[in-house]
Write an enzyme that holds these catalytic residues in place. Structure first.
Site, PDB file in Angstrom:
ATOM      1  N   LYS A 165       2.620  -0.883   2.285  1.00 18.74           N
ATOM      2  CA  LYS A 165       1.530  -0.708   3.241  1.00 18.74           C
ATOM      3  C   LYS A 165       0.644   0.473   2.880  1.00 18.74           C
ATOM      4  CE  LYS A 165       3.829  -2.857   7.205  1.00 18.74           C
ATOM      5  NZ  LYS A 165       4.302  -2.656   8.606  1.00 18.74           N
ATOM      6  N   ILE A 166       1.258   1.609   2.550  1.00 20.71           N
ATOM      7  CA  ILE A 166       0.479   2.802   2.220  1.00 20.71           C
ATOM      8  C   ILE A 166      -0.327   2.582   0.955  1.00 20.71           C
ATOM      9  CG2 ILE A 166       0.595   5.245   1.593  1.00 20.71           C
ATOM     10  CD1 ILE A 166       3.162   5.400   3.305  1.00 20.71           C
ATOM     11  N   THR A 226       2.108  11.640  -2.712  1.00 21.77           N
ATOM     12  CA  THR A 226       2.350  11.799  -1.276  1.00 21.77           C
ATOM     13  C   THR A 226       3.592  11.015  -0.861  1.00 21.77           C
ATOM     14  OG1 THR A 226       0.793   9.977  -0.852  1.00 21.77           O
ATOM     15  CG2 THR A 226      -0.070  12.225  -0.657  1.00 21.77           C
ATOM     16  N   SER A 227       4.466  10.708  -1.814  1.00 26.38           N
ATOM     17  CA  SER A 227       5.652   9.882  -1.524  1.00 26.38           C
ATOM     18  C   SER A 227       6.927  10.704  -1.491  1.00 26.38           C
ATOM     19  CB  SER A 227       5.756   8.754  -2.560  1.00 26.38           C
ATOM     20  OG  SER A 227       4.677   7.858  -2.403  1.00 26.38           O
ATOM     21  N   ARG A 228       7.555  10.921  -2.634  1.00 26.37           N
ATOM     22  CA  ARG A 228       8.755  11.728  -2.739  1.00 26.37           C
ATOM     23  C   ARG A 228       8.641  12.620  -3.967  1.00 26.37           C
ATOM     24  NH1 ARG A 228       9.261  10.731   1.793  1.00 26.37           N
ATOM     25  NH2 ARG A 228      11.029   9.820   2.934  1.00 26.37           N
ATOM     26  N   ASP A 259       1.790  16.535  -2.050  1.00 22.08           N
ATOM     27  CA  ASP A 259       2.231  16.751  -0.674  1.00 22.08           C
ATOM     28  C   ASP A 259       3.751  16.822  -0.615  1.00 22.08           C
ATOM     29  OD1 ASP A 259       1.640  16.956   2.191  1.00 22.08           O
ATOM     30  OD2 ASP A 259       2.683  15.038   2.351  1.00 22.08           O
ATOM     31  N   GLU A 292      11.812  20.673  -2.546  1.00 19.37           N
ATOM     32  CA  GLU A 292      11.120  21.150  -1.349  1.00 19.37           C
ATOM     33  C   GLU A 292      12.025  21.481  -0.185  1.00 19.37           C
ATOM     34  OE1 GLU A 292       9.750  17.557   1.431  1.00 19.37           O
ATOM     35  OE2 GLU A 292       8.793  17.468  -0.530  1.00 19.37           O
ATOM     36  N   HIS A 342       4.265  18.547   2.751  1.00 18.23           N
ATOM     37  CA  HIS A 342       4.766  17.281   3.307  1.00 18.23           C
ATOM     38  C   HIS A 342       4.124  17.007   4.671  1.00 18.23           C
ATOM     39  CE1 HIS A 342       8.347  14.459   2.493  1.00 18.23           C
ATOM     40  NE2 HIS A 342       7.518  13.847   3.321  1.00 18.23           N
ATOM     41  N   GLN A 343       2.806  17.138   4.722  1.00 19.26           N
ATOM     42  CA  GLN A 343       2.104  16.966   5.989  1.00 19.26           C
ATOM     43  C   GLN A 343       1.300  15.676   6.060  1.00 19.26           C
ATOM     44  OE1 GLN A 343      -0.792  20.429   5.444  1.00 19.26           O
ATOM     45  NE2 GLN A 343      -2.160  18.924   6.399  1.00 19.26           N
ATOM     46  N   ALA A 344       1.410  14.818   5.039  1.00 15.09           N
ATOM     47  CA  ALA A 344       0.585  13.605   5.024  1.00 15.09           C
ATOM     48  C   ALA A 344       0.811  12.739   6.255  1.00 15.09           C
ATOM     49  CB  ALA A 344       0.858  12.798   3.751  1.00 15.09           C
ATOM     50  N   PHE A 345       2.008  12.757   6.796  1.00 12.57           N
ATOM     51  CA  PHE A 345       2.344  11.922   7.956  1.00 12.57           C
ATOM     52  C   PHE A 345       1.828  12.507   9.271  1.00 12.57           C
ATOM     53  CE2 PHE A 345       5.404  15.243   8.359  1.00 12.57           C
ATOM     54  CZ  PHE A 345       5.745  15.283   9.704  1.00 12.57           C
TER      55      PHE A 345
END
Length: 330
Positions: free
Chosen positions: A153-154, A228-230, A254, A259, A291-294
């Site tokens: 989806k992303i 922006t995944s892992r 991200d 991390e 890790h703020q994309a969400f």
């Protein structure tokens, strides 16, 4: 009443869950991450709710089960931090498969635009009343080729955003989207033909360090890499070396593979001991967000309602549509 213990809780978690809960839930929030040393805090709770940097290994699973915990609820989509094989048959695991794919895809594009148009540098300059345009020259996205690794989806939303900018899109996915107009190619073609590479795939044994010394060697000089995944999709030391050698033109991150002991915390008054991360952040062509994309209002609300819905369905129906079922190839 369903008693849930939350670990690695932040203010935005507390606010969103408290705003979306009902009287049938009793919520307890712990700031600490879930580890062997902190698992004792789950005593007396039916459910433990965790996030991306909580480590749910064999010892933690044993402690949770021994304390009567009946369900592990992930308030995220990824589950690479859970030993699913060991949890199988002992502790059911549920997740939030899609909270806001738009949030993550839009953040990826925001990072890209910020980087290539030097917006972060211009912002700092003008705050100091420096209106010089020297060294702020960027480049057009229109006509550039973007390679998208992962078309869930992303990934598909990110592809649509890129098309809106007039970019040429190449994609790779082990399981291509059916009945789509996406142009799928091999990973080697992604590396060789892309001006920009964006990662939108889960972390598995196959994708671990998918960007490595060999893949970077195949890339165009000046390639821009987005993740922006892992974090562990990228070998951070190889990324660092590629930037130093001017092979990689820019990196927008991200996530970061080490991390867990850094992100979501304030270290502004401390010395960061991770030399690779510190060096990456020091480069003018690297942008790191924690890790703020969400992190949008919509995503937080979806995470809360889906997580609580998962818990309720599990206990009322003895099953959950969002259960993570262990498979040998997970």
């Amino acid at each position: 009443m369903y008693k849930i213990a939350f670990f690695d809780s932040k203010e935005y978690d507390i606010n969103s869950f408290n705003s979306n809960t009902t009287e049938e839930f009793e919520l307890k929030f712990f700031e600490t991450k879930l580890t062997v040393d902190t698992a004792i805090l789950a005593q007396g709770y039916d459910v433990v709710c965790v996030f991306v940097n909580d480590a749910i290994n064999k010892d933690v699973i044993d402690m949770l089960v021994a304390q009567g915990v009946k369900l592990l609820a992930l308030r995220c989509a990824g589950y690479n931090n859970v030993d699913l094989e060991y949890a199988n048959g002992k502790l059911p695991v549920v997740r939030v498969p899609a909270y806001s794919p738009y949030a993550v895809a839009e953040h990826a594009m925001a990072l890209l635009l910020t980087s290539i148009r030097r917006i972060h540098k211009a912002y700092i300059r003008t705050k100091d009343f420096n209106f010089s345009l020297n060294e702020l020259t960027g480049f057009d996205l229109h006509g550039k080729t973007v390679g998208v690794v992962g078309t869930g989806k992303i990934g598909r939303i990110f592809i649509n955003i890129c098309r809106g900018f007039g970019m040429n899109v190449l994609a790779y996915d082990k399981f291509p989207a059916k009945d789509s107009d996406i142009k799928y190619v091999t990973l080697d073609e992604i590396w060789e033909k892309s001006d920009i590479i964006s990662l939108h795939c889960p972390l598995t044994d196959e994708t671990y360090h998918v960007i490595n010394e060999e893949s970077v060697e195949k890339m165009k000089k000046g390639v821009v890499i987005l993740n922006t995944s892992r974090g562990a999709l990228i070998d951070s030391k190889v990324l660092l070396d590629g930037i130093k050698k001017r092979k990689i033109g820019a990196a927008c991150l991200d996530v970061y593979e080490e991390e867990s002991n850094v992100f979501f915390n304030n270290f502004s008054g401390h010395i960061i001991e991770d030399d690779v991360l510190a060096r990456l952040i020091s480069f003018p062509n690297v942008i790191v967000t924690s890790h703020q994309a969400f992190l949008t209002r919509e995503a937080l609300a979806n995470i809360a309602t889906t997580t609580l819905g998962n818990v309720k369905q599990f206990f009322t129906e003895n099953k959950c549509d969002n259960e993570v079922v262990y498979k040998p190839n997970n």
